[in-house]
Design a protein around this motif. Structure first.
Motif, mmCIF file in Angstrom:
data_model
loop_
_atom_site.group_PDB
_atom_site.id
_atom_site.type_symbol
_atom_site.label_atom_id
_atom_site.label_comp_id
_atom_site.label_asym_id
_atom_site.label_seq_id
_atom_site.Cartn_x
_atom_site.Cartn_y
_atom_site.Cartn_z
ATOM 1 N N UNK A 1 0.822 -1.219 0.000
ATOM 2 C CA UNK A 1 0.000 0.000 0.000
ATOM 3 C C UNK A 1 0.852 1.263 0.000
ATOM 4 N N UNK A 2 0.369 2.287 -0.677
ATOM 5 C CA UNK A 2 1.086 3.558 -0.778
ATOM 6 C C UNK A 2 1.376 4.137 0.597
ATOM 7 N N UNK A 3 0.467 3.904 1.542
ATOM 8 C CA UNK A 3 0.656 4.407 2.903
ATOM 9 C C UNK A 3 1.961 3.900 3.502
ATOM 10 N N UNK A 4 2.307 2.651 3.231
ATOM 11 C CA UNK A 4 3.531 2.088 3.800
ATOM 12 C C UNK A 4 4.770 2.719 3.190
ATOM 13 N N UNK A 5 4.707 3.109 1.928
ATOM 14 C CA UNK A 5 5.846 3.812 1.321
ATOM 15 C C UNK A 5 6.064 5.160 2.015
ATOM 16 N N UNK A 6 4.963 5.826 2.388
ATOM 17 C CA UNK A 6 5.103 7.105 3.088
ATOM 18 C C UNK A 6 5.655 6.903 4.501
ATOM 19 N N UNK A 7 5.221 5.815 5.151
ATOM 20 C CA UNK A 7 5.791 5.483 6.458
ATOM 21 C C UNK A 7 7.297 5.255 6.327
ATOM 22 N N UNK A 8 7.709 4.630 5.223
ATOM 23 C CA UNK A 8 9.141 4.373 5.000
ATOM 24 C C UNK A 8 9.937 5.669 4.981
ATOM 25 N N UNK A 9 9.366 6.725 4.410
ATOM 26 C CA UNK A 9 10.045 8.017 4.392
ATOM 27 C C UNK A 9 10.239 8.582 5.787
ATOM 28 N N UNK A 10 9.211 8.466 6.618
ATOM 29 C CA UNK A 10 9.321 8.920 8.005
ATOM 30 C C UNK A 10 10.382 8.103 8.734
#
Length: 442
Positions: free
Chosen positions: A249-258
């Motif tokens: 999910x795209x949400x997990x890619x954003x979590x990866x950035x954090x």
């Protein structure tokens, strides 16, 4: 398509017992955060080598956690369950290493034991995260993962408190310098207690908490997996991890950035807080290690106090806002620590650090658990933990030269560098779009 399992709501004590094992696992991690780097220094390691000496954690986490997650997804034993065999074996490996670690006669022995200890801890950690998600209905996920945060704080609190207490009780007569290449005896006791707790607390959770059996559809898939030739079964977890990353999910890619900035900065703090106190407070190594342990004890005490209080706050204001504010607070703490020279006053910023640590250990797992398929929860929790160890791996490979050449070999600059990265992580956290509902697996 797998049917969603209607999970019964659990009582407070059922959720409590389920998470007790985290106490022992996190006692071990607490020793890694606070005592392992001082031991490396006691055994003669130069400060700029600390990052690379810690590379065991990122590498073992990158390999072990997603693999164990993928394998446990395809495992079921009527007697032992799905996740419990893995975190029980991991706890046993970790326990043995904790008993052996302070007896290390040379730096290479300590580094080797850290590799094995990390394998055990990572083997225990990943399926434990999935275990909680497996058991709890969606409306209790936040409570379950914040209860984990409470035990994260409790385990590390006990580990770090034992270090400075044993230093006060048993270390007064010892005069330790880096040149002696000797591990002080008072450090032994903390590791021995950790070795005991690692296995006993996990056994408590294993014996007290039954796992939910797979559905008929899941059993069909598990039996198909068992019928595969060994080579295919061996390669399948790697293929499933690659496919899961591809469709993540795209949400997990954003979590990866954090996570990239958050965990890079945390590793800096854990590695350089002891050298910082040698510089700002003119402590010897032994006293600086004890002060670092007091810092960790303080922020983990706060974590224990606020972990469950974050549940209603995240429900009211949203996980991302609480998460981002908590990261800002940690950044402020790191900006202030290098300029405080009073051993008592320097504990005050740890209140902000403790709130941030509670948020980091609970909120992202709650968010992700809501959007990943039930039958692939182990894989995705493993991937989430990959997002922790990859930044740590980058830090171990890059920060040594940064520390030596860009930051002038100055621990003050290292801690300030970490503060900047926490602010960046907070900005990225504000860009998260919180999941609204559970994805039904196909």
């Amino acid at each position: 398509m797998f049917k969603n399992i209607k999970k019964p709501q659990l009582s407070f004590w059922q959720i409590f017992n389920m998470n007790v094992g985290f106490l022992g696992i996190q006692f071990s991690f607490g020793l890694q955060q606070t005592a392992v780097n001082p031991i490396f220094l006691f055994l003669g390691a130069p400060e700029d080598m600390l990052p690379i000496l810690n590379i065991a954690g990122p590498i073992t986490g990158l390999i072990v956690q997603p693999l164990i997650g993928a394998i446990s997804d395809k495992t079921w034993s009527p007697k032992f369950g799905r996740r419990k065999p893995f975190f029980l074996i991991g706890a046993l490996i970790g326990s043995i290493c904790l008993f052996a670690f302070p007896l290390s006669p040379a730096l290479w022995v300590a580094v080797s034991l850290l590799w094995i200890l990390d394998v055990g801890n990572n083997m225990a950690m990943e399926p434990y995260r999935a275990f909680v998600g497996d058991k709890l209905p969606e409306k209790q996920l936040s409570f379950g993962y914040q209860m984990q945060s409470l035990f994260v704080g409790a385990g590390i609190l006990l580990a770090t408190a034992s270090i400075f207490l044993f230093k006060d009780w048993f270390g007064g007569a010892e005069v330790i310098t880096k040149d002696l290449n000797t591990i002080p005896k008072w450090l032994y006791y903390s590791f021995f207690i950790g070795g005991f707790l690692s296995i006993v607390t996990v056994l408590w959770s294993v014996l007290k908490t039954p796992e939910i059996p797979p559905t008929d559809e899941e059993m069909v898939e598990i039996n198909k997996h068992k019928a595969l030739p060994f080579k295919e079964r061996f390669l399948l977890p790697f293929k499933e991890i690659a496919e899961a990353v591809k469709t993540m999910p795209k949400f997990m890619w954003k979590i990866a950035g954090v996570y990239l900035f958050q965990w890079y900065a945390l590793f800096i703090y854990w590695q350089y807080i002891t050298p910082l106190f040698q510089k700002t407070m003119d402590y010897d190594l032994s006293s600086a290690a004890a002060q670092a342990a007091r810092m960790s004890t303080t922020y983990n005490t706060v974590t224990m106090i606020v972990a469950l209080a974050l549940v209603p706050l995240t429900l009211r204001f949203g996980g991302k806002k609480i998460y981002a504010l908590s990261l800002i607070g940690v950044g402020i703490a790191l900006f202030s620590i290098p300029y405080i020279t009073d051993p008592s006053m320097v504990l005050i910023p740890m209140v902000l650090f403790g709130i941030g640590w509670a948020a980091m250990m609970g909120i992202p797992y709650t968010m992700v658990s809501k959007i990943v398929p039930q039958n692939k929860r182990g894989i995705y929790m493993g991937i989430l933990n990959m997002m922790i160890v990859i930044p740590m791996g980058i830090q171990t490979l890059t920060f040594g030269p940064i520390y030596k050449y860009l930051l002038g070999g100055n621990a003050v600059n290292a801690i300030l560098f970490g503060g900047v990265f926490f602010v960046i992580a907070a900005i990225l956290a504000l860009r998260l779009k919180e999941p609204k509902s559970v994805i039904v697996p196909e």
